[in-house]
Design a protein around this motif. Structure first.
Motif, PDB file in Angstrom:
ATOM      1  N   ILE A  30      -4.373 -15.125  -1.865  1.00 28.19           N
ATOM      2  CA  ILE A  30      -3.464 -13.824  -1.531  1.00 28.19           C
ATOM      3  C   ILE A  30      -2.318 -13.949  -2.610  1.00 28.19           C
ATOM      4  CG2 ILE A  30      -2.287 -14.647   0.367  1.00 28.19           C
ATOM      5  CD1 ILE A  30      -2.575 -11.557   1.472  1.00 28.19           C
ATOM      6  N   GLU A  31      -1.930 -15.266  -2.836  1.00 29.82           N
ATOM      7  CA  GLU A  31      -0.548 -15.500  -3.740  1.00 29.82           C
ATOM      8  C   GLU A  31      -0.763 -14.862  -4.934  1.00 29.82           C
ATOM      9  OE1 GLU A  31      -0.724 -18.554  -0.444  1.00 29.82           O
ATOM     10  OE2 GLU A  31      -2.167 -17.704  -1.839  1.00 29.82           O
ATOM     11  N   VAL A  32      -1.843 -14.931  -5.625  1.00 33.11           N
ATOM     12  CA  VAL A  32      -2.023 -14.439  -6.984  1.00 33.11           C
ATOM     13  C   VAL A  32      -1.967 -12.947  -6.965  1.00 33.11           C
ATOM     14  CG1 VAL A  32      -3.945 -14.129  -8.787  1.00 33.11           C
ATOM     15  CG2 VAL A  32      -3.890 -16.286  -7.392  1.00 33.11           C
ATOM     16  N   ARG A  33      -2.617 -12.198  -5.801  1.00 30.11           N
ATOM     17  CA  ARG A  33      -2.424 -10.719  -5.605  1.00 30.11           C
ATOM     18  C   ARG A  33      -0.952 -10.360  -5.449  1.00 30.11           C
ATOM     19  NH1 ARG A  33      -2.751  -6.303  -6.801  1.00 30.11           N
ATOM     20  NH2 ARG A  33      -3.665  -4.372  -5.725  1.00 30.11           N
ATOM     21  N   TYR A  34      -0.084 -11.115  -4.626  1.00 27.65           N
ATOM     22  CA  TYR A  34       1.171 -10.892  -4.352  1.00 27.65           C
ATOM     23  C   TYR A  34       2.055 -10.825  -5.647  1.00 27.65           C
ATOM     24  CZ  TYR A  34       5.757 -11.354  -2.545  1.00 27.65           C
ATOM     25  OH  TYR A  34       7.047 -11.068  -2.283  1.00 27.65           O
ATOM     26  N   PHE A  35       2.052 -12.221  -6.269  1.00 25.46           N
ATOM     27  CA  PHE A  35       2.944 -12.274  -7.591  1.00 25.46           C
ATOM     28  C   PHE A  35       2.545 -11.779  -8.920  1.00 25.46           C
ATOM     29  CE2 PHE A  35       3.943 -16.272  -4.961  1.00 25.46           C
ATOM     30  CZ  PHE A  35       5.143 -16.132  -4.811  1.00 25.46           C
ATOM     31  N   LEU A  36       1.408 -11.279  -8.755  1.00 27.72           N
ATOM     32  CA  LEU A  36       0.982 -10.619 -10.337  1.00 27.72           C
ATOM     33  C   LEU A  36       0.321  -9.008  -9.979  1.00 27.72           C
ATOM     34  CD1 LEU A  36      -0.907 -13.506 -11.896  1.00 27.72           C
ATOM     35  CD2 LEU A  36       1.349 -12.961 -12.025  1.00 27.72           C
ATOM     36  N   ALA A  37       0.922  -8.632  -8.931  1.00 28.29           N
ATOM     37  CA  ALA A  37       0.383  -7.321  -8.515  1.00 28.29           C
ATOM     38  C   ALA A  37       0.473  -6.203  -9.441  1.00 28.29           C
ATOM     39  CB  ALA A  37       1.004  -6.846  -6.982  1.00 28.29           C
ATOM     40  N   ASP A  38       1.610  -6.127 -10.126  1.00 30.11           N
ATOM     41  CA  ASP A  38       1.771  -4.854 -11.183  1.00 30.11           C
ATOM     42  C   ASP A  38       0.847  -5.186 -12.310  1.00 30.11           C
ATOM     43  OD1 ASP A  38       3.340  -3.696  -9.474  1.00 30.11           O
ATOM     44  OD2 ASP A  38       5.315  -4.419 -10.431  1.00 30.11           O
ATOM     45  N   TRP A  39       0.878  -6.487 -12.922  1.00 31.33           N
ATOM     46  CA  TRP A  39       0.117  -6.619 -13.936  1.00 31.33           C
ATOM     47  C   TRP A  39      -1.661  -6.540 -13.742  1.00 31.33           C
ATOM     48  CZ3 TRP A  39      -3.780 -10.224 -14.994  1.00 31.33           C
ATOM     49  CH2 TRP A  39      -3.976 -10.400 -16.563  1.00 31.33           C
ATOM     50  N   ILE A  40      -1.809  -7.162 -12.591  1.00 26.08           N
ATOM     51  CA  ILE A  40      -3.319  -6.903 -12.053  1.00 26.08           C
ATOM     52  C   ILE A  40      -3.748  -5.406 -12.174  1.00 26.08           C
ATOM     53  CG2 ILE A  40      -5.029  -7.139 -10.132  1.00 26.08           C
ATOM     54  CD1 ILE A  40      -3.523  -9.863  -9.799  1.00 26.08           C
ATOM     55  N   GLU A  41      -2.991  -4.660 -11.638  1.00 25.81           N
ATOM     56  CA  GLU A  41      -3.339  -3.315 -11.556  1.00 25.81           C
ATOM     57  C   GLU A  41      -3.216  -2.512 -12.983  1.00 25.81           C
ATOM     58  OE1 GLU A  41      -1.552  -1.165  -8.276  1.00 25.81           O
ATOM     59  OE2 GLU A  41      -1.571  -3.061  -6.869  1.00 25.81           O
ATOM     60  N   GLU A  42      -2.403  -3.189 -13.821  1.00 24.09           N
ATOM     61  CA  GLU A  42      -2.436  -2.371 -15.046  1.00 24.09           C
ATOM     62  C   GLU A  42      -3.698  -2.686 -16.012  1.00 24.09           C
ATOM     63  OE1 GLU A  42       1.008  -3.906 -16.577  1.00 24.09           O
ATOM     64  OE2 GLU A  42       2.594  -2.597 -15.450  1.00 24.09           O
ATOM     65  N   GLN A  43      -4.478  -3.795 -15.678  1.00 24.87           N
ATOM     66  CA  GLN A  43      -5.677  -4.174 -16.434  1.00 24.87           C
ATOM     67  C   GLN A  43      -6.904  -3.044 -16.029  1.00 24.87           C
ATOM     68  OE1 GLN A  43      -4.464  -5.926 -18.692  1.00 24.87           O
ATOM     69  NE2 GLN A  43      -2.535  -5.980 -17.494  1.00 24.87           N
ATOM     70  N   ARG A  44      -7.773  -3.063 -16.834  1.00 24.97           N
ATOM     71  CA  ARG A  44      -9.121  -2.426 -16.837  1.00 24.97           C
ATOM     72  C   ARG A  44     -10.084  -2.949 -16.308  1.00 24.97           C
ATOM     73  NH1 ARG A  44     -10.071   2.767 -21.058  1.00 24.97           N
ATOM     74  NH2 ARG A  44     -12.083   2.402 -19.670  1.00 24.97           N
ATOM     75  N   TRP A  45     -10.167  -3.528 -15.126  1.00 27.20           N
ATOM     76  CA  TRP A  45     -11.241  -4.295 -14.445  1.00 27.20           C
ATOM     77  C   TRP A  45     -12.363  -3.504 -14.286  1.00 27.20           C
ATOM     78  CZ3 TRP A  45      -9.511  -9.165 -14.454  1.00 27.20           C
ATOM     79  CH2 TRP A  45      -8.201  -9.293 -14.543  1.00 27.20           C
ATOM     80  N   GLU A  46     -12.298  -2.240 -14.038  1.00 24.29           N
ATOM     81  CA  GLU A  46     -13.411  -1.399 -13.893  1.00 24.29           C
ATOM     82  C   GLU A  46     -14.468  -1.450 -14.749  1.00 24.29           C
ATOM     83  OE1 GLU A  46     -14.359   0.182 -11.344  1.00 24.29           O
ATOM     84  OE2 GLU A  46     -12.861  -0.382  -9.931  1.00 24.29           O
ATOM     85  N   ASP A  47     -14.047  -1.681 -16.171  1.00 31.38           N
ATOM     86  CA  ASP A  47     -14.902  -1.765 -17.210  1.00 31.38           C
ATOM     87  C   ASP A  47     -15.935  -3.009 -17.128  1.00 31.38           C
ATOM     88  OD1 ASP A  47     -13.842   0.290 -18.039  1.00 31.38           O
ATOM     89  OD2 ASP A  47     -12.450  -0.757 -19.698  1.00 31.38           O
ATOM     90  N   PHE A  48     -15.710  -3.912 -16.368  1.00 30.79           N
ATOM     91  CA  PHE A  48     -16.453  -5.239 -16.487  1.00 30.79           C
ATOM     92  C   PHE A  48     -17.765  -5.219 -15.659  1.00 30.79           C
ATOM     93  CE2 PHE A  48     -12.305  -6.927 -17.501  1.00 30.79           C
ATOM     94  CZ  PHE A  48     -12.712  -7.702 -18.805  1.00 30.79           C
TER      95      PHE A  48
END
Length: 740
Positions: A30-48
């Motif tokens: 959960i620490e990864v989700r917390y500290f990198l929240a904005d960057w994670i949501e800016e990427q196009r994960w749905e394409d994978f």
């Protein structure tokens, strides 16, 4: 609000087990989700997709970025415990280096599960006093729909894997049972051996579990296919809505032309369809009804994904270049190797109707279209796949037989785009097609205004899912009024709307009614009143006049209108009513109702008997304002001093004054001199004759008996008198031809 911000509010109400399953400490803490929240949501994960090896490099890049960002964040944190924790996580995440696609799809699934939790859990949390649903911005409906669907597919796949594992265990136990049962029989041992009984009981339990899960699997498969059907129906409905909004944008209504979210939706449903077809095949026996349904859904999705991204001009002149762009929303899924050629052709209204009923490309060619083919090309940067027709041109057009008084500018055509396309994973090519918005084809610029009226009426009053290109013959004035206001403000790009006085005058004009207190809202306006019948006492239609005002305002009066300095549309009765008690010199700016594209100054002046009268200066047209701007013209006229109701002229107009010299302007009201001569007659006179007659005209107005040179504005002389004819409005004279 970011998705993680919503999740933070929700997490405190979730069971620990749900949180641990979502953010596993061994894979994605959960620490990864917390500290990198904005960057994670800016990427196009749905394409994978885990089996798409072409995405491996991109997935590796994202993994490397996450590790680097965690290390950077660790250096920025002062808390030693958090610093060490992040460094440990960054080292641990390197285990995905050999499986970057598994990592990318894992992050994709976590984000999907978050959205599902947000959409399903929030309605049940209203009982908690500190939770407010108003603080949560729910995700888009299509994303929730697709997330639910994807999770169902994942559940279905897990179900199949469980059956497979159980079947393997069952096969092993059967083999084990046979290996024990044979020797027992041969040696005459007790067949009720406890070990044998135990294995047999386990086999029966496994058989029951396999049967139960298989039944659940089949039921889940049916539910998931139905869910796909519903989700795709919503998608196709949204695609139609996008096209409808694009149509309405012609009359100035708001329109978001971004197709990327719809493209993502299409791609996700295509992926789900492929996985479900695979699951049907893996059921072990044919299921014709599900296979046929999935095939039908696949065909509908492939055929619905062609969109006219940039429409052709809706008024097209023959022999003129124009461009248009079509976009294929499943472009990244097109099978490589063979280029896709998109072709365009002109179709009539009747052919468009047949197209909707029969679904076949019309064989009859009604027009010759130059440069009517383009290749579907993929743009990696924008992730869009488009065919752009850059230099299209209509060489000639074959028109249908017209009825009664119908003109060529009322005849509607469309461009039909068609192609044959093969999608990766599909065993056959599909024919796709899409038509443009209606277009009117003209052969001369003089037809442009009337053609535009046809388009405006079509865009404003057609209904969604209509039969091409049916529109009503009459509409309520209140609808018409809204359209005129929308078109006017969007064309001029202003926030200043037509007020109730403007709207009332427009109704008076189109209905030829002079009642200033009447209610026109429920009266019906016909197409003929809009742009077929000329206005009483005029040589032009309502639309021609209204469009002329828009053009003038857009090119010369935008800021004046936006600042509220132009009263605009007002009838003479209403004009006299509001100016009758105002002091001399009070004026307002109104659009001319006697000519196309003119603005005039109405002002209060003293009458011969000591009273007051309302004067209207000869309207200024585009040509006049090209020569001298409205602000300078108002500055030049000393007779006007206060803008209605009582704003000092120089206070409100001084920002519009330019550095041009002030002219000593003589006001001659409209219609002051009844005797007229045509301009051709005047031009046949000598310059000296024109000069002498003009001097006499000016002296009459000034009450002088003899003409003098000083009577005229300084720029008019006997030497340049003829050129003054071309600049008559520069001196605020109504028309020099009227004065000689």
């Amino acid at each position: 609000m970011a998705q993680w911000t919503q999740m933070q509010m929700l997490i405190q109400y979730l069971p620990d087990q749900t949180i641990n399953e979502l953010y596993s400490a061994t894979t994605f803490p959960i620490e990864v989700r917390y500290f990198l929240a904005d960057w994670i949501e800016e990427q196009r994960w749905e394409d994978f997709e885990v089996d798409n090896v072409d995405q491996k490099v991109q997935a590796e890049s994202l993994l490397e970025q996450i590790i680097a960002k965690l290390q950077t964040k660790a250096q920025e944190i002062s808390n030693v415990v958090d610093k060490m924790k992040l460094m440990q996580i960054s080292r641990h995440m390197s285990m995905f280096s050999s499986q970057p696609l598994q990592f990318a799809t894992m992050v994709r699934d976590i984000l999907r599960k978050e959205r599902v939790l947000l959409s399903t859990a929030i309605p049940n949390l209203q009982q908690f006093p500190h939770f407010s649903s108003r603080e949560v911005v729910s995700t888009a409906p299509n994303m929730r729909d697709v997330d639910h669907l994807v999770l169902k597919v994942l559940e279905l796949q897990e179900c199949r894997k469980r059956i497979h594992h159980l079947q393997e265990e069952l096969n092993w136990e059967r083999q084990n049972f046979e290996s024990l049962h044979g020797p027992i029989q041969q040696n005459g041992l007790d067949p009720q051996n406890s070990e044998l009984q135990k294995i047999q009981t386990h086999i029966q339990q496994l058989e029951y579990n396999v049967k139960t899960i298989a039944k659940n699997r089949f039921q889940l498969l049916q539910e998931t296919v139905d869910c796909l059907d519903q989700c795709q129906a919503r998608l196709i409905s949204r695609l139609k809505a996008w096209r409808w909004e694009q149509h309405q944008a012609t009359i100035g209504l708001p329109f978001d032309d971004n197709l990327s979210p719809l493209q993502t939706w299409c791609e996700q449903l295509l992926g789900v369809n492929g996985k479900l077809r695979q699951e049907v095949m893996l059921m072990g026996e044919p299921i014709p009804e599900l296979q046929e349904k999935l095939a039908r859904l696949l065909q509908a999705l492939i055929q619905s994904s062609l969109m006219v991204d940039k429409q052709p001009p809706q008024v097209i002149k023959t022999q003129s270049k124009f461009s248009t762009t079509v976009r294929y929303l499943l472009g990244e899924k097109v099978a490589p190797g063979k280029p896709v050629m998109v072709k365009a052709q002109i179709i009539t209204e009747m052919q468009a109707r047949s197209l909707g009923q029969m679904g076949t490309v019309p064989s009859e060619n009604v027009g010759e279209l130059i440069n009517n083919s383009a290749i579907l090309e993929h743009n990696t940067a924008s992730k869009s796949t488009c065919a752009t027709f850059r230099n299209m041109s209509i060489k000639k057009i074959k028109r249908a037989d017209r009825k009664g008084s119908e003109s060529v500018t009322e005849e509607k055509f469309a461009l039909l785009f068609s192609a044959e396309i093969t999608i990766t994973g599909c065993d056959k090519p599909y024919k796709i097609q899409m038509i443009s918005l209606p277009v009117v084809i003209i052969v001369h610029g003089s037809q442009d205004n009337n053609a535009l009226a046809t388009i405006i009426w079509d865009c404003a009053f057609s209904e969604p899912d209509r039969i091409p290109f049916v529109v009503p013959e009459r509409v309520p004035w209140k609808r018409m009024c809204m359209i005129l206001n929308s078109k006017f403000t969007s064309e001029i790009q202003t926030q200043h709307n037509l007020d109730q006085y403007n709207q009332h005058f427009l109704a008076q004009k189109i209905f030829d009614k002079h009642d200033i207190s009447g209610d026109f809202s429920n009266m019906m306006v016909t197409w003929a009143q809009f742009n077929k019948e000329v206005l009483p006492g005029r040589q032009f239609t309502f639309w021609q006049w209204f469009e002329g005002v828009m053009e003038l305002t857009k090119k010369h009066l935008k800021t004046y209108w936006s600042d509220g300095l132009i009263f605009g549309f007002i009838g003479k009765q209403h004009l006299h009513l509001i100016l009758k008690d105002r002091p001399n010199g009070t004026f307002l700016l109104r659009f001319s109702d006697s000519e196309i594209g003119g603005i005039t100054i109405a002002y209060v002046s003293a009458s011969e008997n000591g009273g007051q009268k309302i004067q209207n200066i000869q309207p200024f047209t585009k040509r006049d304002l090209d020569i001298r701007c409205l602000g300078d013209r108002i500055r030049d006229i000393d007779h006007i001093t206060f803008l209605y109701p009582e704003y000092p002229k120089h206070d409100v107009f001084k920002k519009y004054y330019t550095g041009n010299n002030r002219l000593n302007t003589l006001l001659i009201p409209v219609g002051k001199f009844p005797e007229t001569h045509s301009e051709s007659t005047v031009l046949s006179l000598s310059m000296q004759d024109i000069y002498n007659r003009l001097c006499l005209c000016v002296c009459r107005e000034a009450g002088s008996a003899s003409p003098t040179v000083s009577s005229l504005p300084p720029h008019i002389s006997s030497a340049n008198c003829r050129s003054a004819l071309s600049f008559r409005s520069l001196y605020a004279l109504p028309d020099i031809c009227h004065c000689i």
